[in-house]
Design a protein around this motif. Structure first.
Motif, PDB file in Angstrom:
ATOM      1  N   GLY A  20      -2.154  -5.175  -7.454  1.00 50.49           N
ATOM      2  CA  GLY A  20      -1.869  -3.944  -8.182  1.00 50.49           C
ATOM      3  C   GLY A  20      -2.040  -4.073  -9.680  1.00 50.49           C
ATOM      4  N   ASP A  62       0.849  -1.188   0.000  1.00 49.14           N
ATOM      5  CA  ASP A  62       0.000   0.000   0.000  1.00 49.14           C
ATOM      6  C   ASP A  62       0.884   1.237   0.000  1.00 49.14           C
ATOM      7  N   GLU A 114      -8.494  -5.871   4.316  1.00 53.23           N
ATOM      8  CA  GLU A 114      -7.495  -4.898   4.748  1.00 53.23           C
ATOM      9  C   GLU A 114      -6.149  -5.606   4.824  1.00 53.23           C
ATOM     10  N   LYS A 157      -1.497  -4.949   4.190  1.00 50.75           N
ATOM     11  CA  LYS A 157      -0.376  -4.087   3.846  1.00 50.75           C
ATOM     12  C   LYS A 157      -0.009  -4.195   2.374  1.00 50.75           C
ATOM     13  N   GLU A 158      -0.559  -5.201   1.688  1.00 48.23           N
ATOM     14  CA  GLU A 158      -0.330  -5.386   0.263  1.00 48.23           C
ATOM     15  C   GLU A 158      -1.685  -5.543  -0.425  1.00 48.23           C
ATOM     16  N   HIS A 159      -1.688  -5.274  -1.720  1.00 45.93           N
ATOM     17  CA  HIS A 159      -2.911  -5.420  -2.492  1.00 45.93           C
ATOM     18  C   HIS A 159      -2.578  -5.821  -3.924  1.00 45.93           C
ATOM     19  N   PRO A 177      -5.777   2.239  -7.114  1.00 46.88           N
ATOM     20  CA  PRO A 177      -5.563   1.868  -5.703  1.00 46.88           C
ATOM     21  C   PRO A 177      -6.790   1.172  -5.101  1.00 46.88           C
ATOM     22  N   PRO A 178      -6.573   0.343  -4.068  1.00 49.03           N
ATOM     23  CA  PRO A 178      -7.683  -0.373  -3.449  1.00 49.03           C
ATOM     24  C   PRO A 178      -8.741   0.555  -2.852  1.00 49.03           C
ATOM     25  N   SER A 179      -8.383   1.783  -2.573  1.00 46.69           N
ATOM     26  CA  SER A 179      -9.365   2.738  -2.028  1.00 46.69           C
ATOM     27  C   SER A 179     -10.466   3.055  -3.035  1.00 46.69           C
TER      28      SER A 179
END
Length: 114
Positions: free
Chosen positions: A78, A12, A72, A74-76, A49-51
């Motif tokens: 991309g 993130d 939720e 720390k990584e997503h 972004p995940p948001s």
């Protein structure tokens, strides 16, 4: 030939600055061209972004929408690449090449179930 999803996981936060990102993207373009020439490349895309995500769940027949990523962390996810490969070993070879270009990011290789 089977198809495989090469998922790119990234931390993130903001992307690297242009002086770091541009050479990586150039190498990624070369690898994509090589996959295309080999007949392995099917499709690739980066994600916002995940948001920007919206999660939809069914609740008694109604769609319940929630802002943000499904989980939720720390990584997503991309971005991703879909490749055609004769077998898992060939897909892992392309995934390893992608991991080399995008190091230290992790690449997950999964067969697509059609």
């Amino acid at each position: 030939m089977k198809q495989y999803l090469l998922s790119i996981y990234q931390p993130d936060g903001n992307p690297p600055p242009p002086d770091v990102l541009e050479p990586i993207m150039a190498e990624l373009g070369k690898l994509n061209d090589e996959m295309k020439a080999a007949g392995a490349w099917v499709f690739a895309a980066g994600l916002h972004p995940p948001s920007t995500a919206t999660v939809i769940r069914d609740k008694d027949g109604d769609a319940l929408l929630t802002d943000g990523p499904f989980t939720e962390g720390k990584e997503h996810l991309g971005g991703f690449t879909i490749v055609q490969a004769a077998d898992l070993d060939e897909a892992l070879s392309w995934g390893s090449r992608l991991a080399g270009v995008l190091a230290p990011l992790a690449i997950e290789v999964r067969p697509i179930a059609w």
